[in-house]
Design a protein around this motif. Sequence first.
Motif, short mmCIF file in Angstrom:
data_model
loop_
_atom_site.label_atom_id
_atom_site.label_comp_id
_atom_site.label_asym_id
_atom_site.label_seq_id
_atom_site.Cartn_x
_atom_site.Cartn_y
_atom_site.Cartn_z
N SER A 125 5.90 -15.27 63.16
CA SER A 125 4.68 -15.57 63.89
C SER A 125 3.72 -14.39 63.73
CB SER A 125 4.99 -15.79 65.37
OG SER A 125 5.40 -14.59 65.98
N ASP A 126 2.46 -14.66 63.89
CA ASP A 126 1.46 -13.60 63.75
C ASP A 126 1.67 -12.51 64.79
OD1 ASP A 126 -1.30 -15.81 62.80
OD2 ASP A 126 0.28 -14.85 61.61
N SER A 127 2.20 -12.87 65.94
CA SER A 127 2.34 -11.91 67.04
C SER A 127 3.42 -10.86 66.77
CB SER A 127 2.65 -12.64 68.34
OG SER A 127 3.87 -13.36 68.25
N GLU B 94 4.32 -7.51 76.16
CA GLU B 94 4.20 -8.95 75.94
C GLU B 94 5.34 -9.53 75.11
OE1 GLU B 94 1.86 -6.60 75.39
OE2 GLU B 94 0.67 -7.05 73.58
N ASP B 95 6.22 -8.68 74.59
CA ASP B 95 7.42 -9.17 73.90
C ASP B 95 8.54 -9.51 74.88
OD1 ASP B 95 6.80 -6.69 71.39
OD2 ASP B 95 6.41 -8.86 71.24
#
Length: 123
Positions: free
Chosen positions: A61-63, A89-90
Amino acid sequence: QVQLVESGGGLVQPGGSLRLSCAASGRTLSNYAMGWFRQAPGKEREYVAVISRSGTVTDYSDSVKGRFTISRDNNKNTLYLQMNSLKPEDTAVYSCEADEDFSRVVHGNATSWGQGTQVTVSS
């Protein structure tokens, strides 16, 4: 189906690293494409990364691209997720999945799932 058990989660400070493992049993792992998804409280399940049966094809994923690395050792029947430069945010429960159909893994519709391991990124 293949049985999957994740390990390696825990509490880590922002910028830190963790390596998740997903141990498989019951079937020959090399017959299965595999992947990682995650779910944070109050949020939908999110795609993280996938890997083909041989390990030659991966996608992220881009994140997480550039920070996480998915790999596998078919001789050890184990899938890995190396997570670097972790961010708050992970934070989520990370689950591994396996299916003979690569597209099912990509779409999170695999037939086999682990129970998940908690990753918390906090100072």
